[in-house]
Design a protein around this motif. Structure first.
Motif, PDB file in Angstrom:
ATOM      1  N   ALA A 253       0.839  -1.202   0.000  1.00 54.84           N
ATOM      2  CA  ALA A 253       0.000   0.000   0.000  1.00 54.84           C
ATOM      3  C   ALA A 253       0.872   1.249   0.000  1.00 54.84           C
ATOM      4  O   ALA A 253       1.842   1.353   0.749  1.00 54.84           O
ATOM      5  N   THR A 254       0.532   2.211  -0.839  1.00 55.87           N
ATOM      6  CA  THR A 254       1.284   3.464  -0.901  1.00 55.87           C
ATOM      7  C   THR A 254       0.536   4.606  -0.202  1.00 55.87           C
ATOM      8  O   THR A 254       1.081   5.696  -0.087  1.00 55.87           O
ATOM      9  N   TYR A 255      -0.692   4.350   0.253  1.00 55.46           N
ATOM     10  CA  TYR A 255      -1.439   5.429   0.901  1.00 55.46           C
ATOM     11  C   TYR A 255      -2.474   4.859   1.880  1.00 55.46           C
ATOM     12  O   TYR A 255      -2.861   3.691   1.792  1.00 55.46           O
ATOM     13  N   LYS A 256      -2.901   5.719   2.819  1.00 56.89           N
ATOM     14  CA  LYS A 256      -3.985   5.403   3.745  1.00 56.89           C
ATOM     15  C   LYS A 256      -5.172   6.312   3.435  1.00 56.89           C
ATOM     16  O   LYS A 256      -5.003   7.504   3.179  1.00 56.89           O
ATOM     17  N   VAL A 257      -6.361   5.760   3.461  1.00 58.07           N
ATOM     18  CA  VAL A 257      -7.567   6.534   3.177  1.00 58.07           C
ATOM     19  C   VAL A 257      -8.025   7.221   4.460  1.00 58.07           C
ATOM     20  O   VAL A 257      -8.203   6.575   5.495  1.00 58.07           O
ATOM     21  N   LYS A 258      -8.216   8.535   4.388  1.00 58.20           N
ATOM     22  CA  LYS A 258      -8.681   9.313   5.531  1.00 58.20           C
ATOM     23  C   LYS A 258     -10.192   9.575   5.456  1.00 58.20           C
ATOM     24  O   LYS A 258     -10.898   9.473   6.461  1.00 58.20           O
ATOM     25  N   LYS A 259     -10.677   9.917   4.251  1.00 56.18           N
ATOM     26  CA  LYS A 259     -12.110  10.197   4.070  1.00 56.18           C
ATOM     27  C   LYS A 259     -12.567   9.609   2.746  1.00 56.18           C
ATOM     28  O   LYS A 259     -11.778   9.503   1.796  1.00 56.18           O
ATOM     29  N   THR A 260     -13.827   9.227   2.658  1.00 57.42           N
ATOM     30  CA  THR A 260     -14.393   8.675   1.430  1.00 57.42           C
ATOM     31  C   THR A 260     -15.765   9.280   1.163  1.00 57.42           C
ATOM     32  O   THR A 260     -16.389   9.852   2.052  1.00 57.42           O
ATOM     33  N   THR A 261     -16.210   9.140  -0.071  1.00 57.63           N
ATOM     34  CA  THR A 261     -17.563   9.521  -0.464  1.00 57.63           C
ATOM     35  C   THR A 261     -18.004   8.559  -1.557  1.00 57.63           C
ATOM     36  O   THR A 261     -17.187   7.848  -2.155  1.00 57.63           O
ATOM     37  N   VAL A 262     -19.306   8.549  -1.838  1.00 53.95           N
ATOM     38  CA  VAL A 262     -19.865   7.669  -2.860  1.00 53.95           C
ATOM     39  C   VAL A 262     -20.202   8.499  -4.092  1.00 53.95           C
ATOM     40  O   VAL A 262     -20.911   9.500  -4.004  1.00 53.95           O
ATOM     41  N   GLY A 263     -19.643   8.117  -5.245  1.00 48.69           N
ATOM     42  CA  GLY A 263     -19.883   8.849  -6.472  1.00 48.69           C
ATOM     43  C   GLY A 263     -21.237   8.561  -7.072  1.00 48.69           C
ATOM     44  O   GLY A 263     -22.027   7.748  -6.544  1.00 48.69           O
ATOM     45  N   GLU A 268     -17.307   3.897  -4.339  1.00 51.76           N
ATOM     46  CA  GLU A 268     -16.712   4.679  -3.263  1.00 51.76           C
ATOM     47  C   GLU A 268     -15.409   5.326  -3.728  1.00 51.76           C
ATOM     48  O   GLU A 268     -14.577   4.688  -4.373  1.00 51.76           O
ATOM     49  N   ILE A 269     -15.238   6.613  -3.420  1.00 53.45           N
ATOM     50  CA  ILE A 269     -14.058   7.377  -3.828  1.00 53.45           C
ATOM     51  C   ILE A 269     -13.328   7.858  -2.584  1.00 53.45           C
ATOM     52  O   ILE A 269     -13.955   8.383  -1.648  1.00 53.45           O
ATOM     53  N   ALA A 270     -12.006   7.683  -2.551  1.00 50.54           N
ATOM     54  CA  ALA A 270     -11.198   8.208  -1.454  1.00 50.54           C
ATOM     55  C   ALA A 270     -10.982   9.697  -1.692  1.00 50.54           C
ATOM     56  O   ALA A 270     -10.287  10.089  -2.633  1.00 50.54           O
ATOM     57  N   THR A 271     -11.584  10.540  -0.877  1.00 52.02           N
ATOM     58  CA  THR A 271     -11.504  11.990  -1.077  1.00 52.02           C
ATOM     59  C   THR A 271     -10.346  12.640  -0.336  1.00 52.02           C
ATOM     60  O   THR A 271      -9.955  13.760  -0.643  1.00 52.02           O
ATOM     61  N   GLU A 272      -9.789  11.958   0.653  1.00 47.57           N
ATOM     62  CA  GLU A 272      -8.628  12.476   1.367  1.00 47.57           C
ATOM     63  C   GLU A 272      -7.735  11.298   1.743  1.00 47.57           C
ATOM     64  O   GLU A 272      -8.198  10.306   2.312  1.00 47.57           O
ATOM     65  N   LEU A 282      -3.524  14.630   1.120  1.00 49.24           N
ATOM     66  CA  LEU A 282      -3.906  15.032  -0.232  1.00 49.24           C
ATOM     67  C   LEU A 282      -5.412  14.891  -0.398  1.00 49.24           C
ATOM     68  O   LEU A 282      -6.005  13.912   0.066  1.00 49.24           O
ATOM     69  N   LYS A 283      -6.002  15.864  -1.100  1.00 51.82           N
ATOM     70  CA  LYS A 283      -7.454  15.858  -1.293  1.00 51.82           C
ATOM     71  C   LYS A 283      -7.805  15.689  -2.769  1.00 51.82           C
ATOM     72  O   LYS A 283      -7.116  16.212  -3.652  1.00 51.82           O
ATOM     73  N   TYR A 284      -8.877  14.973  -3.000  1.00 49.01           N
ATOM     74  CA  TYR A 284      -9.368  14.676  -4.353  1.00 49.01           C
ATOM     75  C   TYR A 284     -10.085  15.908  -4.899  1.00 49.01           C
ATOM     76  O   TYR A 284     -10.926  16.512  -4.216  1.00 49.01           O
ATOM     77  N   THR A 285      -9.752  16.326  -6.129  1.00 49.96           N
ATOM     78  CA  THR A 285     -10.336  17.541  -6.687  1.00 49.96           C
ATOM     79  C   THR A 285     -10.544  17.411  -8.186  1.00 49.96           C
ATOM     80  O   THR A 285      -9.858  16.639  -8.858  1.00 49.96           O
ATOM     81  N   TYR A 286     -11.517  18.167  -8.680  1.00 51.23           N
ATOM     82  CA  TYR A 286     -11.794  18.245 -10.121  1.00 51.23           C
ATOM     83  C   TYR A 286     -11.383  19.606 -10.684  1.00 51.23           C
ATOM     84  O   TYR A 286     -11.767  19.971 -11.791  1.00 51.23           O
ATOM     85  N   SER A 307      -4.384  16.716  -4.604  1.00 53.99           N
ATOM     86  CA  SER A 307      -3.510  17.878  -4.419  1.00 53.99           C
ATOM     87  C   SER A 307      -3.329  18.170  -2.944  1.00 53.99           C
ATOM     88  O   SER A 307      -4.127  17.748  -2.095  1.00 53.99           O
ATOM     89  N   CYS A 308      -2.257  18.906  -2.644  1.00 54.32           N
ATOM     90  CA  CYS A 308      -1.969  19.343  -1.285  1.00 54.32           C
ATOM     91  C   CYS A 308      -2.378  20.803  -1.153  1.00 54.32           C
ATOM     92  O   CYS A 308      -1.989  21.644  -1.979  1.00 54.32           O
ATOM     93  N   ALA A 309      -3.139  21.122  -0.123  1.00 49.74           N
ATOM     94  CA  ALA A 309      -3.618  22.495   0.066  1.00 49.74           C
ATOM     95  C   ALA A 309      -2.491  23.427   0.488  1.00 49.74           C
ATOM     96  O   ALA A 309      -2.598  24.642   0.334  1.00 49.74           O
ATOM     97  N   GLU A 310      -1.390  22.899   1.019  1.00 52.05           N
ATOM     98  CA  GLU A 310      -0.309  23.731   1.525  1.00 52.05           C
ATOM     99  C   GLU A 310       0.875  23.842   0.557  1.00 52.05           C
ATOM    100  O   GLU A 310       1.669  24.773   0.658  1.00 52.05           O
ATOM    101  N   CYS A 311       1.013  22.884  -0.369  1.00 48.12           N
ATOM    102  CA  CYS A 311       2.196  22.844  -1.252  1.00 48.12           C
ATOM    103  C   CYS A 311       1.768  22.765  -2.712  1.00 48.12           C
ATOM    104  O   CYS A 311       0.615  22.453  -3.034  1.00 48.12           O
ATOM    105  N   ASN A 312       2.721  23.018  -3.563  1.00 46.86           N
ATOM    106  CA  ASN A 312       2.521  22.870  -5.002  1.00 46.86           C
ATOM    107  C   ASN A 312       2.756  21.403  -5.381  1.00 46.86           C
ATOM    108  O   ASN A 312       3.629  21.081  -6.176  1.00 46.86           O
TER     109      ASN A 312
END
Length: 545
Positions: A253-263, A268-272, A282-286, A307-312
């Motif tokens: 695994a390269t990541y842990k899921v913090k938050k999810t939503t249903v599309g 189910e989509i990992a949103t954070e 990192l947060k999921y964005t369109y 994307s990261c809200a604090e970094c590029n």
């Protein structure tokens, strides 16, 4: 035990029964991996036990009229009268036996050839023919001069080096072991080709073959160190061989899921997420972004992405899902995913395309083999919209010409039907891209856009080769070189932030500084590719850092 060696009279050599050294033997120029003699005082004059104890005089059947005297050939490189070895016809850095009356030389390894040899390629013992003749190797199919190994009952004759071919091998790019066969009739293939170099094979001579898959390989291609995976498979059973799948991998695994939503589709989509490559979540964005690159594959970022809200910092969904460890057809060991090269340097050279990259890298830590994400995603067989036939990865010992850019490369994707070939640089070019403030996207074009006979790049205003690919804006009739629109380093993400031990603030890597400031290390002007600290006006060349 001590030995006074004729090539090193200053000090005695001390015998070591088990100790090995990370250096080569002065006698045969091969690595020392067992019992040896070494000069303790000099700590560099080393010999295998067998090389140190060679007799100083030798009678050999190739030169029966005079005895041969042991000489260190590396002392005679500049002597034009010192001829090459009579067996291998080379002048290598190993000891040789020599007759100074006749100018006859033979390397110690060539002089020690056994009177008979047991080889996997033939059922009878092979005997060296002690005469330089012209012959055609019955296994390799190549003609030339040499001293063959022959079987007297069968009349079978081969090169000495061909006797080292194994009865069964396992190559990286095929899931089953390959068996050596000396000639056969291909029933299912009209014109068989080697699937490692994509060249025709002569079925009248030896080749490696998989009976289950009709997979064919040249002898030298299968035994090439870049292709071979396992050396001795003669004792493996067929049902055990099935488990040696090329595509086995450990999907860590390269990541842990913090938050999810249903599309909308109910999936189910990992949103954070918390990704191993970045310190912030990192947060999921369109969101639609211009001129931004993914930190994983270093390609233009397109929605949806993380994307990261604090970094590029941005990652495609596909880059988030990359496996942590996996095999690849270009290397015999599993490759591990790193967010940066596993050493201090901030960039690496990809071993497939040779481009400089600062994105994620798939690395073999044992071999220092590295692939960027784009090259890692390339399979060993694929189709490309620029060509109607299937392309197969071809690795050879010589350079092949790319049909997209004309460059000469060792690795290309080659068509088995025609002479079309693409290197990793061209096959990974994005189909569409944007250029600075130009309002329309550019599309990768494979043929000349008109018949005017005038072909220029509208960015650099220099002439283009009409046979090479280019980017084109059809709305503006705007053609460009790929390098002009993608930049000198298309797999590098600029504006990335780095820290170095001798400066207190983070540095930003800039492609083209506006005012060309002087470098704080070498004092030359910084025209491109510099590290810059805005807080204290600190600037340093990338090669000075």
């Amino acid at each position: 035990m001590e030995l006074q060696h004729f090539c090193h009279p200053e000090h005695p050599l001390i015998f070591n029964e088990k100790r090995t050294y990370d250096r080569d033997c002065h006698g045969c120029d091969q690595p020392i991996l067992g019992p040896n003699y070494i000069c303790i005082q000099c700590d560099h004059f080393c010999h295998h036990k067998s090389c140190a104890e060679l007799p100083l005089e030798l009678h050999h059947p190739l030169h029966p009229k005079h005895p041969l005297i042991l000489f260190p050939t590396w002392k005679y490189y500049d002597n034009e009268d010192f001829e090459k070895c009579e067996v291998c016809k080379t002048n290598q850095g190993e000891y040789a036996y020599r007759c100074s009356h006749c100018n006859f030389n033979i390397h110690i390894t060539c002089a020690s050839l056994a009177p008979t040899m047991e080889a996997e390629v033939h059922e009878h013992p092979l005997t060296p023919f002690w005469k330089w003749i012209t012959f055609t190797c019955d296994l390799y199919g190549k003609g030339g001069e040499g001293m063959p190994y022959q079987c007297n009952p069968c009349g079978f004759g081969i090169h000495r080096e061909c006797a080292s071919f194994l009865h069964r091998v396992k190559v990286v790019r095929h899931k089953h072991p390959l068996d050596l066969i000396q000639s056969f009739e291909v029933h299912q293939l009209d014109s068989p080709f080697c699937q490692l170099c994509v060249q025709n094979v002569d079925t009248n001579y030896g080749l490696y073959y998989c009976y289950k898959c009709d997979f064919v390989a040249h002898l030298h291609c299968a035994m090439d160190r870049r292709n071979i995976e396992y050396i001795n498979l003669s004792e493996l059973k067929d049902d055990e061989n099935e488990d040696l799948e090329l595509d086995q991998f450990v999907h860590l695994a390269t990541y842990k899921v913090k938050k999810t939503t249903v599309g909308e589709d109910g999936i189910e989509i990992a949103t954070e997420i918390e990704h191993f490559s970045h310190k912030h979540d990192l947060k999921y964005t369109y969101e639609i972004l211009n001129n931004e690159k993914c930190n994983g594959c270093v390609q233009a970022i397109l929605p949806p992405f993380y994307s990261c809200a604090e970094c590029n910092f941005f990652l495609h969904k596909s880059c988030v899902d990359l496996p942590r460890k996996k095999r690849h057809p270009l290397h015999q060991h599993p490759l591990t995913l790193f967010p940066k090269p596993p050493y201090r340097r901030k960039w690496f050279n990809c071993d497939a395309c040779s481009e400089i990259c600062n994105g994620f890298t798939y690395t073999c830590e044992n071999c220092d083999f590295k692939l960027d994400v784009q090259c890692y995603l390339m399979l060993d067989s694929l189709t490309h919209e620029s060509h109607k036939h299937r392309l197969i990865l071809s690795g050879t010992g010589y350079h092949q010409s790319c049909s997209g850019c004309g460059s000469k490369r060792l690795l290309v994707f080659k068509c088995i039907t025609c002479e079309f070939a693409l290197d990793f640089n061209c096959i990974t070019l994005p189909h569409t891209t944007r250029y600075k403030q130009h309002e329309h996207p550019f599309t990768l074009s494979y043929i000349a856009e008109d018949n005017s006979g005038e072909y220029y790049c509208d960015i650099c205003e220099e002439e283009r080769d009409p046979n090479h690919w280019f980017y084109y804006c059809s709305d503006c009739n705007y053609p460009t070189h790929p390098k002009c629109i993608l930049g000198k380093y298309p797999k590098y993400k600029f504006e990335s932030v780095y820290t170095i031990f001798y400066h207190p603030h983070p540095l930003t890597f800039v492609e083209e500084p506006k005012d060309h400031p002087p470098c704080d290390t070498c004092e030359d002007l910084c025209e491109e590719y510099i590290y810059q600290c805005v807080q204290c006006n600190f600037n340093v060349h990338c090669f000075c850092i």
